[in-house]
Enzyme design. Structure first.
Site, mmCIF file in Angstrom:
data_model
loop_
_atom_site.group_PDB
_atom_site.id
_atom_site.type_symbol
_atom_site.label_atom_id
_atom_site.label_comp_id
_atom_site.label_asym_id
_atom_site.label_seq_id
_atom_site.Cartn_x
_atom_site.Cartn_y
_atom_site.Cartn_z
ATOM 1 N N ALA A 1 45.490 43.911 53.126
ATOM 2 C CA ALA A 1 45.623 44.078 51.675
ATOM 3 C C ALA A 1 46.628 45.164 51.310
ATOM 4 O O ALA A 1 47.463 44.987 50.412
ATOM 5 C CB ALA A 1 44.256 44.395 51.069
ATOM 6 N N TYR B 1 37.097 37.753 61.603
ATOM 7 C CA TYR B 1 37.720 39.004 62.000
ATOM 8 C C TYR B 1 37.390 39.356 63.444
ATOM 9 O O TYR B 1 36.280 39.136 63.914
ATOM 10 C CB TYR B 1 37.225 40.164 61.128
ATOM 11 N N TYR C 1 36.239 43.832 47.774
ATOM 12 C CA TYR C 1 35.029 43.782 48.609
ATOM 13 C C TYR C 1 35.131 42.706 49.679
ATOM 14 O O TYR C 1 35.541 41.576 49.411
ATOM 15 C CB TYR C 1 33.812 43.513 47.720
ATOM 16 N N ALA D 1 43.613 37.737 33.413
ATOM 17 C CA ALA D 1 43.042 39.064 33.655
ATOM 18 C C ALA D 1 42.761 39.759 32.333
ATOM 19 O O ALA D 1 43.348 39.433 31.298
ATOM 20 C CB ALA D 1 44.000 39.911 34.494
ATOM 21 N N GLY E 1 45.187 38.514 44.898
ATOM 22 C CA GLY E 1 44.776 39.758 44.258
ATOM 23 C C GLY E 1 45.705 40.913 44.585
ATOM 24 O O GLY E 1 45.997 41.752 43.732
ATOM 25 N N ASP E 2 46.177 40.966 45.823
ATOM 26 C CA ASP E 2 47.123 42.010 46.208
ATOM 27 C C ASP E 2 48.442 41.850 45.455
ATOM 28 O O ASP E 2 49.064 42.830 45.053
ATOM 29 C CB ASP E 2 47.384 41.956 47.710
#
Length: 317
Positions: free
Chosen positions: A35, A104, A167, A232, A257-258
């Site tokens: 991110a 991950y 999150y 947004a 989102g990044d």
């Protein structure tokens, strides 16, 4: 490393992508992911001086991470090479056109060993913006300490601190995230969260208006709520602004989102007003979802107007 426009730190991963179920085997393609590095690349592509700090493995995978970041114009002067720990890995499998699953392999990775000592010098050298995410403090106790120390030190020096909740349920529980991230907001000027992440910086189950009011009371200047395809909302002491998403054909939402955060911070660095910052945020986010990869489709500054009034399937000749 001289003062930069944006400083961020965390773990950059080697991402291995599959076009189908991992269990069936098949080709994997290697990419850079993370991110914080996504945001740094987004800012660098828009012409800002961006730096990423972290720890990378002392092998070909660590070199791959640094090579990708350097190629995108991101400064990596403060990166530490760790000879004792491996690179963090992320596997992505495309299960359907609308569902991508992530696995991950990052426990004990070089990136998870991030500490206060890794960020002390970059923070002292200064930046106009420090961008943090809720991913980094979830990696380890030392990474959590680094995030907290950096947020406090940067805020004290007058740097704008941006906290993106971001999150990750595979890294920690909501309760653990809340216990760490809520105190971090005391140092943040800008908090970014999806609607379902807002109560991670307040009390469990608190609604948007309640969380926003408390954040503004704590000293946060702007709260951005990401709404995906609905655009947004931006909350400030002056009221609420809503911006619609830029309509595009979405093919890959990973990294959206990044991209939104990168666009907003770029607008801030360029001195745009709130509406201008929001428009740039949703524009950069649209580029991200319209292309494959975490950051590969992000625009350069000259391309920001490409989506203005575009039609689906249009060709610019």
């Amino acid at each position: 490393m001289t003062a930069v426009d944006l400083l961020t730190f965390g773990e950059s991963l080697v991402s291995l992508r599959s076009a189908g179920p991992l269990a069936l085997g098949g080709a994997l393609t290697m990419h850079l992911a993370g991110a914080e590095s996504n945001v740094a690349i987004g800012l660098a592509r828009l012409g800002h001086r961006a730096a990423w700090v972290g720890r990378v493995s002392d092998d070909e995978l660590g070199e791959y991470v640094l090579r990708q970041l350097r190629a995108e114009g991101v400064r990596v002067d403060g990166v530490t090479t760790d000879p004792a720990r491996p690179a963090g890995l992320m596997f992505l499998e495309r299960r359907t056109a609308d569902v991508t699953r992530v696995r991950y392999h990052r426990t004990g990775s070089a990136g998870s060993a991030l500490s206060v000592e890794d960020v002390r010098t970059p923070i002292a050298e200064g930046a106009r913006v420090l961008h943090l995410t809720g991913i980094t403090p979830a990696l380890s106790g030392s990474a959590r300490d680094a995030a907290t120390w950096a947020a406090e030190a940067a805020s004290r020096s007058g740097t704008l601190v941006c906290l993106d909740v971001n999150y990750r349920a595979r890294l920690w529980t909501r309760e653990a995230a809340r216990a760490t991230l809520t105190p971090l907001t005391a140092y943040a000027s800008l908090v970014i969260a999806s609607a379902d992440e807002l109560d991670l910086v307040d009390e469990p189950g608190a609604d948007e208006s309640t969380v926003v009011a408390r954040l503004l009371t704590r000293g946060v200047r702007t709260v951005l709520v990401k709404l995906g395809a609905d655009g947004a909302r931006a909350h400030t002491r002056q009221g609420v602004r809503h911006v619609a998403a830029v309509p595009v054909t979405a093919v890959d939402t990973v990294g959206a989102g990044d991209a939104f955060s990168a666009g907003y911070l770029s607008g801030h660095l360029d001195g745009l007003d709130l509406d201008g910052r929001l428009r740039r945020a949703v524009t950069v986010g649209a580029f991200a979802v319209a292309g494959h990869g975490d950051w590969e489709g992000l625009p350069r500054r000259a391309e920001l107007s490409l989506l203005d009034g575009h039609e689906t399937g249009s060709t610019i000749r």
